[in-house]
Design a protein around this motif. Structure first.
Motif, PDB file in Angstrom:
ATOM      1  N   SER A 109       0.826  -1.199   0.000  1.00 23.34           N
ATOM      2  CA  SER A 109       0.000   0.000   0.000  1.00 23.34           C
ATOM      3  C   SER A 109       0.866   1.258   0.000  1.00 23.34           C
ATOM      4  CB  SER A 109      -0.922  -0.001   1.231  1.00 23.34           C
ATOM      5  OG  SER A 109      -1.758   1.128   1.231  1.00 23.34           O
ATOM      6  N   ALA A 110       1.953   1.248   0.768  1.00 21.88           N
ATOM      7  CA  ALA A 110       2.856   2.402   0.810  1.00 21.88           C
ATOM      8  C   ALA A 110       3.495   2.631  -0.554  1.00 21.88           C
ATOM      9  CB  ALA A 110       3.928   2.186   1.876  1.00 21.88           C
ATOM     10  N   ALA A 111       3.899   1.542  -1.217  1.00 24.25           N
ATOM     11  CA  ALA A 111       4.507   1.676  -2.548  1.00 24.25           C
ATOM     12  C   ALA A 111       3.504   2.243  -3.550  1.00 24.25           C
ATOM     13  CB  ALA A 111       5.027   0.320  -3.016  1.00 24.25           C
ATOM     14  N   LEU A 112       2.268   1.761  -3.497  1.00 20.50           N
ATOM     15  CA  LEU A 112       1.235   2.265  -4.410  1.00 20.50           C
ATOM     16  C   LEU A 112       0.860   3.697  -4.072  1.00 20.50           C
ATOM     17  CD1 LEU A 112      -1.038  -0.906  -4.639  1.00 20.50           C
ATOM     18  CD2 LEU A 112       0.419   0.040  -6.442  1.00 20.50           C
ATOM     19  N   TYR A 113       0.864   4.021  -2.794  1.00 21.98           N
ATOM     20  CA  TYR A 113       0.574   5.389  -2.364  1.00 21.98           C
ATOM     21  C   TYR A 113       1.565   6.369  -2.988  1.00 21.98           C
ATOM     22  CZ  TYR A 113       0.464   9.406   0.855  1.00 21.98           C
ATOM     23  OH  TYR A 113       0.409  10.664   1.392  1.00 21.98           O
ATOM     24  N   THR A 144       7.900   8.492   8.467  1.00 21.33           N
ATOM     25  CA  THR A 144       7.592   8.222   9.882  1.00 21.33           C
ATOM     26  C   THR A 144       6.124   7.915  10.078  1.00 21.33           C
ATOM     27  OG1 THR A 144       9.379   9.717  10.561  1.00 21.33           O
ATOM     28  CG2 THR A 144       7.734   9.143  12.228  1.00 21.33           C
ATOM     29  N   ASP A 145       5.262   8.663   9.362  1.00 24.87           N
ATOM     30  CA  ASP A 145       3.826   8.404   9.442  1.00 24.87           C
ATOM     31  C   ASP A 145       3.505   6.992   8.971  1.00 24.87           C
ATOM     32  OD1 ASP A 145       3.276  10.995  10.337  1.00 24.87           O
ATOM     33  OD2 ASP A 145       3.129  11.757   8.285  1.00 24.87           O
ATOM     34  N   LEU A 147       5.493   4.401   9.033  1.00 23.59           N
ATOM     35  CA  LEU A 147       5.980   3.441  10.024  1.00 23.59           C
ATOM     36  C   LEU A 147       5.024   3.329  11.206  1.00 23.59           C
ATOM     37  CD1 LEU A 147       9.822   4.177  10.043  1.00 23.59           C
ATOM     38  CD2 LEU A 147       8.671   2.124   9.211  1.00 23.59           C
ATOM     39  N   ARG A 148       4.395   4.437  11.573  1.00 22.52           N
ATOM     40  CA  ARG A 148       3.435   4.392  12.680  1.00 22.52           C
ATOM     41  C   ARG A 148       2.270   3.467  12.352  1.00 22.52           C
ATOM     42  NH1 ARG A 148       4.038  10.287  13.008  1.00 22.52           N
ATOM     43  NH2 ARG A 148       5.475  10.788  14.720  1.00 22.52           N
ATOM     44  N   GLU A 149       1.891   3.403  11.084  1.00 15.84           N
ATOM     45  CA  GLU A 149       0.774   2.546  10.699  1.00 15.84           C
ATOM     46  C   GLU A 149       1.163   1.068  10.691  1.00 15.84           C
ATOM     47  OE1 GLU A 149      -1.661   3.636   7.436  1.00 15.84           O
ATOM     48  OE2 GLU A 149      -1.591   5.778   7.896  1.00 15.84           O
ATOM     49  N   ALA A 150       2.450   0.778  10.898  1.00 15.09           N
ATOM     50  CA  ALA A 150       2.894  -0.616  10.976  1.00 15.09           C
ATOM     51  C   ALA A 150       2.675  -1.205  12.361  1.00 15.09           C
ATOM     52  CB  ALA A 150       4.370  -0.728  10.591  1.00 15.09           C
ATOM     53  N   VAL A 151       2.478  -0.344  13.368  1.00 17.99           N
ATOM     54  CA  VAL A 151       2.305  -0.814  14.748  1.00 17.99           C
ATOM     55  C   VAL A 151       0.833  -1.150  14.956  1.00 17.99           C
ATOM     56  CG1 VAL A 151       2.719  -0.315  17.179  1.00 17.99           C
ATOM     57  CG2 VAL A 151       4.192   0.716  15.427  1.00 17.99           C
ATOM     58  N   LEU A 152       0.473  -2.365  14.657  1.00 21.87           N
ATOM     59  CA  LEU A 152      -0.932  -2.758  14.611  1.00 21.87           C
ATOM     60  C   LEU A 152      -1.615  -2.654  15.962  1.00 21.87           C
ATOM     61  CD1 LEU A 152      -3.084  -3.755  12.676  1.00 21.87           C
ATOM     62  CD2 LEU A 152      -2.360  -6.099  13.122  1.00 21.87           C
TER      63      LEU A 152
END
Length: 371
Positions: A109-113, A144-145, A147-152
């Motif tokens: 999703s980050a890559a497509l974003y 950083t934003d 990475l924050r979304e990786a902390v489920l």
């Protein structure tokens, strides 16, 4: 447990709930299939909104999760069998079941974003709503934003890359409370309700804990529910009607002042009633055990993870290509919906075998290291 196919039919219910969420997101993006005001009003009201009521489906997710995770501890009756329960193993199982697939899809999703700047939103004869177009474009993210979304376990307030993941962080947190619920239910349902009210009101735990513990209570009384309603056809049908009415009642409260928490609670009670009906209905279990529904249920987690990426990056291109063939709005809507769902299911099948199965296996190997 009462039969050998309960996992199959419960998985199918989860799959149908996931399809309702996917359908709701498509409808929020592209509207209902008809333009006539009366038709839209009808499809937007219960019971006709059953097939796309994503809010009710979320309630079903949490009740079903509490039920499925608890069932194996009540094989011998209404008292949980915790003789072989291992807290570390259980925790690792849940983390590996949910987190690694989420991280991979989040990375995609980050890559497509970062790359999806040429999605044909505005050139379509069936343009999407701002809800879809602004999901990424109106929410700039730093590394950083992301990475924050990786902390489920603790997602930020505004989840951008996978907006639907807000339910996953609640699901993971609540599932980790299951051992406490199993210990308390041994002392009685009153202790369970007291614990739920205490942690929700004083500790700020999600009110969806009530849904989760309702599922636990259904699991605890699985045999009793099945035995009671199987021989009482009229009461079983009444249970279905009440459950259906409560489950779809959210559509009646769209313009009311009723607190959202009450709406969630009502749909959760409806989900519980529908699950109780499923426990007692061998016909419904047989229907839900059909191979196609079982397959949808099997890949439902991957479908839940991947579907927003399809709506954001694939569906606009599908509609853009279809308008060269037809300009009819209803045909565009149906074609876009059908092909989008097909793409979601195809990708979900791949994600299940490439992400979920290896993640579960990795969790088992990790548990083996601690044994």
């Amino acid at each position: 447990m009462a039969n050998n196919n309960h996992v199959a039919y419960l998985d199918s219910i989860r799959g149908l709930a996931a399809m309702a969420v996917i359908t709701e997101h498509y409808i929020i993006a592209y509207g209902l299939p008809c333009r006539d005001a009366l038709c839209q009003r009808v499809l937007d009201m219960p019971p006709f909104n059953f097939w796309w009521d994503g809010g009710a489906a979320v309630s079903m997710f949490f009740v079903l999760s509490g039920m499925v995770l608890s069932l194996k501890y009540f094989r011998l009756g209404c008292h949980p069998d915790l003789q072989h329960f291992n807290l570390v193993n259980y925790t690792l199982n849940r983390l590996f079941r949910l987190w690694p697939p989420y991280l991979v899809v989040l990375g995609l999703s980050a890559a497509l974003y970062l790359a999806a700047t040429d999605v044909p939103f505005t050139d379509n004869a069936l343009p999407p709503s701002s809800w879809l177009t602004d999901t990424w474009r109106a929410n700039p993210l730093s590394a950083t934003d992301m990475l924050r979304e990786a902390v489920l376990l603790k997602l930020p307030e505004n989840v951008v890359l996978l907006p639907q993941a807000w339910t996953l962080t609640i699901e993971l947190a609540l599932s980790l409370l299951l051992p406490v619920g199993l210990l308390l239910v041994e002392r009685g349902a009153v202790w369970l309700v007291f614990f739920a009210c205490l942690v929700v009101s004083l500790l700020g735990v999600s009110a969806f804990l009530l849904h989760f513990l309702l599922g636990l209570l259904i699991a605890r009384n699985y045999r009793a529910i099945a035995g009671y309603f199987k021989t009482r056809v009229l009461r079983r049908r009444l249970l279905l009607l009440i459950g259906f009415a409560l489950y779809t009642s959210g559509g009646l409260n769209q313009n009311s002042q009723m607190p959202e928490s009450i709406v969630w609670a009502i749909s959760g009670l409806g989900a519980g009633a529908l699950l109780m009906f499923a426990v007692a209905s061998t016909r419904l279990q047989a229907l839900l055990s059909l191979p196609l529904l079982r397959q949808i249920g099997r890949v439902s987690y991957s479908a839940y993870l991947i579907h927003m990426l399809v709506l954001l990056c694939v569906t606009p291109r599908i509609l853009h290509g279809m308008q060269a063939v037809t300009g009819n709005r209803s045909l565009l809507w149906l074609g876009g919906y059908g092909l989008s769902v097909a793409v979601v299911l195809l990708l979900s099948w791949a994600c299940y075998y490439l992400l979920e199965v290896p993640s579960i296996a990795l969790g088992r190997r990790t548990i083996g290291m601690f044994s």
